[in-house]
Scaffold this motif. Structure first.
Motif, PDB file in Angstrom:
ATOM      1  N   PHE A  24      15.066  -1.150  -3.239  1.00  0.00           N
ATOM      2  CA  PHE A  24      14.321  -2.291  -2.565  1.00  0.00           C
ATOM      3  C   PHE A  24      13.570  -3.015  -3.835  1.00  0.00           C
ATOM      4  CE2 PHE A  24       9.928  -3.341  -1.534  1.00  0.00           C
ATOM      5  CZ  PHE A  24      10.168  -4.095  -0.521  1.00  0.00           C
ATOM      6  N   VAL A  25      12.923  -2.104  -4.695  1.00  0.00           N
ATOM      7  CA  VAL A  25      12.295  -2.737  -5.768  1.00  0.00           C
ATOM      8  C   VAL A  25      13.174  -3.353  -6.802  1.00  0.00           C
ATOM      9  CG1 VAL A  25      10.881  -1.855  -7.720  1.00  0.00           C
ATOM     10  CG2 VAL A  25      10.691  -0.719  -5.628  1.00  0.00           C
ATOM     11  N   GLU A  26      14.589  -2.804  -6.872  1.00  0.00           N
ATOM     12  CA  GLU A  26      15.557  -3.589  -7.714  1.00  0.00           C
ATOM     13  C   GLU A  26      15.886  -5.176  -7.009  1.00  0.00           C
ATOM     14  OE1 GLU A  26      18.221  -0.105  -8.165  1.00  0.00           O
ATOM     15  OE2 GLU A  26      15.973   0.447  -8.439  1.00  0.00           O
ATOM     16  N   ARG A  27      15.940  -4.865  -5.753  1.00  0.00           N
ATOM     17  CA  ARG A  27      16.174  -6.220  -4.978  1.00  0.00           C
ATOM     18  C   ARG A  27      15.215  -7.163  -5.053  1.00  0.00           C
ATOM     19  NH1 ARG A  27      17.751  -3.306  -0.451  1.00  0.00           N
ATOM     20  NH2 ARG A  27      16.196  -4.125   0.578  1.00  0.00           N
ATOM     21  N   LEU A  28      13.883  -6.657  -5.085  1.00  0.00           N
ATOM     22  CA  LEU A  28      12.915  -7.435  -5.327  1.00  0.00           C
ATOM     23  C   LEU A  28      12.766  -8.154  -6.673  1.00  0.00           C
ATOM     24  CD1 LEU A  28       9.470  -5.773  -3.995  1.00  0.00           C
ATOM     25  CD2 LEU A  28      10.735  -7.817  -3.390  1.00  0.00           C
ATOM     26  N   LYS A  29      13.122  -7.257  -7.717  1.00  0.00           N
ATOM     27  CA  LYS A  29      13.210  -7.766  -9.194  1.00  0.00           C
ATOM     28  C   LYS A  29      14.276  -8.868  -9.226  1.00  0.00           C
ATOM     29  CE  LYS A  29      11.650  -3.630 -11.648  1.00  0.00           C
ATOM     30  NZ  LYS A  29      12.532  -2.415 -11.733  1.00  0.00           N
ATOM     31  N   LYS A  45       9.165   7.359  -8.316  1.00  0.00           N
ATOM     32  CA  LYS A  45       9.575   6.017  -8.313  1.00  0.00           C
ATOM     33  C   LYS A  45      10.074   5.949  -6.685  1.00  0.00           C
ATOM     34  CE  LYS A  45      13.294   3.464 -10.234  1.00  0.00           C
ATOM     35  NZ  LYS A  45      14.467   3.213 -10.751  1.00  0.00           N
ATOM     36  N   VAL A  46      10.123   4.751  -6.218  1.00  0.00           N
ATOM     37  CA  VAL A  46      10.606   4.393  -4.999  1.00  0.00           C
ATOM     38  C   VAL A  46      11.983   4.123  -5.058  1.00  0.00           C
ATOM     39  CG1 VAL A  46      10.316   3.203  -2.886  1.00  0.00           C
ATOM     40  CG2 VAL A  46       8.114   3.855  -4.256  1.00  0.00           C
ATOM     41  N   LYS A  47      12.897   4.785  -4.507  1.00  0.00           N
ATOM     42  CA  LYS A  47      14.279   4.211  -4.880  1.00  0.00           C
ATOM     43  C   LYS A  47      14.771   3.214  -3.781  1.00  0.00           C
ATOM     44  CE  LYS A  47      18.232   5.144  -6.803  1.00  0.00           C
ATOM     45  NZ  LYS A  47      18.364   4.276  -7.987  1.00  0.00           N
ATOM     46  N   ASN A  81       0.831  -1.084  -0.182  1.00  0.00           N
ATOM     47  CA  ASN A  81      -0.161  -0.112  -0.066  1.00  0.00           C
ATOM     48  C   ASN A  81       1.076   1.315  -0.031  1.00  0.00           C
ATOM     49  OD1 ASN A  81      -2.425  -1.086  -0.134  1.00  0.00           O
ATOM     50  ND2 ASN A  81      -2.795  -1.386   1.929  1.00  0.00           N
ATOM     51  N   LEU A  82       1.939   1.233   0.693  1.00  0.00           N
ATOM     52  CA  LEU A  82       3.082   2.372   0.722  1.00  0.00           C
ATOM     53  C   LEU A  82       3.447   2.656  -0.616  1.00  0.00           C
ATOM     54  CD1 LEU A  82       4.226   4.359   2.879  1.00  0.00           C
ATOM     55  CD2 LEU A  82       6.026   2.707   3.182  1.00  0.00           C
ATOM     56  N   LEU A  83       3.929   1.298  -1.214  1.00  0.00           N
ATOM     57  CA  LEU A  83       4.550   1.752  -2.684  1.00  0.00           C
ATOM     58  C   LEU A  83       3.499   2.210  -3.414  1.00  0.00           C
ATOM     59  CD1 LEU A  83       6.709  -1.750  -2.669  1.00  0.00           C
ATOM     60  CD2 LEU A  83       7.444   0.561  -2.418  1.00  0.00           C
ATOM     61  N   ARG A  84       2.341   1.596  -3.461  1.00  0.00           N
ATOM     62  CA  ARG A  84       1.248   2.027  -4.289  1.00  0.00           C
ATOM     63  C   ARG A  84       0.966   3.550  -4.325  1.00  0.00           C
ATOM     64  NH1 ARG A  84      -0.919   1.129  -8.157  1.00  0.00           N
ATOM     65  NH2 ARG A  84      -3.173   1.068  -8.574  1.00  0.00           N
ATOM     66  N   CYS A  85       1.026   4.080  -3.098  1.00  0.00           N
ATOM     67  CA  CYS A  85       0.584   5.411  -2.936  1.00  0.00           C
ATOM     68  C   CYS A  85       1.651   6.367  -3.615  1.00  0.00           C
ATOM     69  CB  CYS A  85       0.565   5.736  -1.452  1.00  0.00           C
ATOM     70  SG  CYS A  85      -0.855   5.228  -0.497  1.00  0.00           S
ATOM     71  N   VAL A  86       3.072   5.911  -3.179  1.00  0.00           N
ATOM     72  CA  VAL A  86       4.205   6.751  -3.613  1.00  0.00           C
ATOM     73  C   VAL A  86       4.302   6.730  -5.205  1.00  0.00           C
ATOM     74  CG1 VAL A  86       6.443   7.241  -3.547  1.00  0.00           C
ATOM     75  CG2 VAL A  86       5.429   6.496  -1.736  1.00  0.00           C
TER      76      VAL A  86
END
Ligand code: ATP
Ligand code: MG
Length: 422
Positions: free
Chosen positions: A410-415, A179-181, A168-173
């Motif tokens: 974080f997002v890159e790590r998820l990827k 872009k969430v760095k 939800n936090l990522l979605r809001c941003v």
């Protein structure tokens, strides 16, 4: 490393959303812009309305953009809440370089090895924080780069969180066009900024008293070892004032900010103010002592709950005592109330940067501080180009060179984790 990197943090709190723009010059952080907006859509630190939260984020970011005259496209987002968990972990890898010199790659691999832990399906990893590295059995190494060795180990703390609030936090941003760095645990950011090295190593408790939530972070032997969030804060004080003076919440909040005092003996009976009684046009006069008589017991109760929670976590009498921050500790008398209730050494922490010398900014500035420290530790640029543009221009991708930042977000790590399974 470029000389002028711009990084932006976002602290989405119950009462305020804050965007803070930092400029990193040769590894030193300066705060060059701040944007705040009243929060809508957040209750007790948790997002309860996506669209309202998006509006608040946009408004805070626009204020910050106007102040500095840049376009913001990427942000480091603070995270907190009672869903956060800490877990110890251990990673081991063989050093890959032929000459056995430990490099950046080896560090990333060992941290990734430590990240492999069993987690319930509804939780995910937010961050991996190295406590110490071990090179061929030699312990206590903070930065193993350049050392020679065969076997590299890390003892790390894994920060985890529940998927739903994270998403939800990522979605809001992202819905705000940003872009969430990376996600940064606010207790880690604030701890690095507000606690001295001594406090962290000897043991201390950082307490962030916000509007709807109070976050406790226990540090020992240099690391964050426990954290907990309790749903209490300045909003309770405001509600008590509204109830006690029979007035509306917004009037109570104004009166609290202007005349509030948490220690009755420090309040002055000659300081008087009027408030509109609820359901009438009649104004009634009160003095600061009346107000303090309402505030002091609530603030006392907040510190009792903090003390109980620290005890419940298994800590008491830490030599570094308590370090208080968050908007609520701005109120006169809070320090005395804390000293009386906590019976330990207590101090208030305020970020030491021009423009943000307010305990409400500790988390937001702490996020930037954490990012700069992580990059310095990794010997790479803090990323983010200045990309200065005149204000009011349309919003293209703001900072292409932000991509050059070498710390994996974080997002890159998820990827990456995801790609491991393909
Ligand atoms: N000078 C002051 N005197 C009294 N209270 C204050 C003062 N300044 C701020 N506050 C209170 O601090 C609270 C806001 O603190 P902060 O900005 O740290 O919270 P937040 O980050 O928005 O919320 P949370 O962290 O709980 O999600 C509000 O309740 C506000 O009334
Ligand atoms: Mg907060």
């Amino acid at each position: 490393m470029s000389n002028n990197d711009i990084i932006v943090s976002l602290d989405i709190g119950t009462s305020k959303v804050r965007a803070i723009i930092g400029e990193v010059t040769n590894g030193t952080l300066n705060i060059i812009g701040v944007g705040s907006a009243d929060s809508e859509g957040i209750r007790k630190g948790a997002i309860v309305d996506i669209d309202q939260t998006v509006q608040s984020i946009r408004s805070a970011v626009e204020h910050a953009e106007q102040m500095v005259g840049i376009q913001i496209s990427e942000v480091y987002v603070g995270i907190s809440g009672n869903h956060i968990g800490l877990q110890s972990s251990h990673g081991v890898v063989a050093v890959q370089n032929e000459d056995r010199e430990i490099g950046e790659e080896d560090i990333l691999r060992v941290l990734k090895a430590a990240e492999v832990i069993a987690l319930p399906p509804e939780r995910e990893v937010i961050d991996v924080v190295a406590k110490q590295y071990i090179v061929d059995g030699l312990e206590g190494i903070q930065d193993p780069r350049g050392m020679i060795g065969v076997r590299l180990e890390v003892e790390a703390t894994i920060v985890t969180g529940a998927k739903t609030p994270i998403h939800n936090l990522l979605r809001c941003v992202e819905k705000s066009g940003l872009k969430v760095k990376d996600l940064v645990l606010m207790s880690l950011g604030a701890g690095g900024l507000a606690l001295s090295k001594d406090e962290k190593s000897r043991g201390a408790v950082l307490v962030d008293i916000g509007a709807g939530a109070t976050t406790i972070a226990v540090y020992e032997e240099g690391s964050l070892i426990a954290t907990s969030t309790i749903p209490i804060g300045g909003e309770f004080v405001t509600n008590d004032i509204a109830y006690g003076l029979r007035t509306l919440t917004d009037q109570a909040e104004k009166v609290k900010l202007k005349y509030g005092c948490a220690w009755i003996d420090d309040a002055a009976s000659e300081v008087v103010f009027k408030v509109l009684r609820i359901g009438s046009n009649v104004e009634k006069e009160f003095n600061q002592e009346d107000l303090a008589a309402i505030i002091e017991p609530r603030v006392q109760e907040i510190f009792q709950l903090i003390r109980q929670e620290v005890k419940r976590l298994g800590y008491s009498d830490l030599p570094g005592g308590y370090i208080l921050t968050g908007g609520t500790v701005s109120m006169p008398g809070v320090l005395k109330a804390a000293q009386a209730e906590l019976s330990a050494s207590v101090r208030i922490a305020v970020p030491d940067y021009i423009g943000v010398r307010d305990p409400g900014f500790t988390s937001g500035v702490g996020i930037l501080h954490y990012v700069v420290r992580s990059f310095r530790g990794r010997g790479s640029s803090a990323g983010a180009s200045a990309n200065k543009k005149p204000p009011g221009r349309s919003k293209p991708s703001a900072a292409p060179s932000q991509e050059t930042a070498q710390k994996q977000g974080f997002v890159e790590r998820l990827k990456n984790i995801f790609s491991d399974f393909i």
